[in-house]
Design a protein around this motif. Structure first.
Motif, PDB file in Angstrom:
ATOM      1  N   ASP A   1      20.005  17.131-130.063  1.00 41.84           N
ATOM      2  CA  ASP A   1      21.141  17.085-130.988  1.00 41.84           C
ATOM      3  C   ASP A   1      22.264  16.240-130.406  1.00 41.84           C
ATOM      4  O   ASP A   1      22.911  15.450-131.110  1.00 41.84           O
ATOM      5  CB  ASP A   1      21.668  18.498-131.246  1.00 41.84           C
TER       6      ASP A   1
ATOM      7  N   MET B   1      20.427  24.623-136.582  1.00 38.90           N
ATOM      8  CA  MET B   1      19.889  24.759-135.232  1.00 38.90           C
ATOM      9  C   MET B   1      20.567  25.942-134.528  1.00 38.90           C
ATOM     10  O   MET B   1      21.789  26.022-134.503  1.00 38.90           O
ATOM     11  CB  MET B   1      20.141  23.468-134.447  1.00 38.90           C
TER      12      MET B   1
ATOM     13  N   THR C   1      23.483  23.455-128.535  1.00 43.47           N
ATOM     14  CA  THR C   1      22.215  23.665-129.257  1.00 43.47           C
ATOM     15  C   THR C   1      21.060  23.097-128.434  1.00 43.47           C
ATOM     16  O   THR C   1      20.455  23.804-127.631  1.00 43.47           O
ATOM     17  CB  THR C   1      22.269  23.024-130.651  1.00 43.47           C
TER      18      THR C   1
ATOM     19  N   LEU D   1      22.337  28.380-131.911  1.00 45.13           N
ATOM     20  CA  LEU D   1      23.227  28.103-130.793  1.00 45.13           C
ATOM     21  C   LEU D   1      22.719  28.767-129.522  1.00 45.13           C
ATOM     22  O   LEU D   1      22.063  29.814-129.569  1.00 45.13           O
ATOM     23  CB  LEU D   1      24.635  28.617-131.088  1.00 45.13           C
TER      24      LEU D   1
END
Length: 253
Positions: free
Chosen positions: A60, A1, A56, A3
């Motif tokens: 998450d 994923m 992220t 940043l």
């Protein structure tokens, strides 16, 4: 994923004094980077981790809990101790909460802590509904960018996962229960005007830690994310002076 830009962790090997820098709830290392870089320039070994689920997407984060965030800072503290003679811990908001928890559980390993607008409770009325709401609603609008200085972004989420907020409340309960275990030197910097963490948090911490070396500094020109606000330089210089004073006293002893 991918940043959030600026949310990368920081790791720097410097001198024999180590500093662990911890960001806040739903935020990211972006909010702490200027402070961490100042500590690097001061010659310290510095670690600024990105806490699990942060930097992220809020989705998450929604599967993480405070035990995950604590485990990461505990791991980084152990790493610093393997390379440094003394280690200090510094945190903003929830980062300050985690710093307090480290001081409670690993006080013998820590030379001192610096807390910026730390939290151990909330006065928000909706918080009492969390035990039920967290099963019905995934997230509330995020509490982010409480910054007086215009045009500054901390790299926080637009939404706040309720399961995570509920977990954070559990952390606060544990921290409050063990607060008398904090005996290390403490500097607490708090913003005069903070729209996220109520003043009662700092007052309670200062009244209940067992430390004999305690300093309070009031930030007159910043809101909650003071580490990237108008008073940032005061935070930076105060923390470096604190490290030099405490580390020097330890060396003389």
């Amino acid at each position: 994923m991918p940043l959030i830009p600026g949310a990368e962790p920081l790791s720097h090997d410097g001198g024999p004094i180590g500093v662990l820098v911890i960001h806040g709830f739903t935020s990211s290392p972006k909010s702490m980077r200027p402070w961490a870089e100042h500590l690097v320039e001061a010659g310290f070994t510095v670690e600024m981790p990105r806490l699990p689920g942060h930097g992220t997407t809020w989705q998450d984060m929604s599967v993480t809990r405070w035990e995950d965030w604590y485990a990461e800072v505990d791991r980084v503290l152990t790493s610093l101790l393997s390379r440094c003679e003394q280690v200090f811990v510094m945190g903003l908001s929830m980062g300050g909460s985690l710093a307090l928890r480290l001081a409670e559980r690993r006080g013998a390993d820590i030379a001192g802590i610096v807390l910026v607008n730390p939290a151990v409770h909330t006065e928000r009325k909706e918080a009492v509904l969390l035990p039920v709401l967290r099963h019905l609603v995934k997230a509330f609008p995020g509490i982010r960018n409480d910054i007086k200085k215009p045009g500054v972004d901390e790299g926080a989420y637009e939404k706040m996962p309720l399961q995570c907020f509920y977990s954070l409340q559990s952390a606060w309960k544990d921290i409050r229960a063990d607060i008398r275990s904090v005996t290390v030197p403490v500097v607490l910097l708090r913003s005069r005007e903070d729209h996220v963490v109520e003043p009662s948090n700092a007052a309670w911490i200062l009244a209940n830690v067992a430390s004999t070396d305690v300093t309070e500094v009031v930030l007159e020109n910043s809101y909650h994310v003071a580490t990237i606000d108008h008073d940032a330089e005061l935070i930076f210089t105060t923390s470096v002076d604190f490290v030099h004073r405490v580390a020097g006293s330890a060396a003389q002893a």
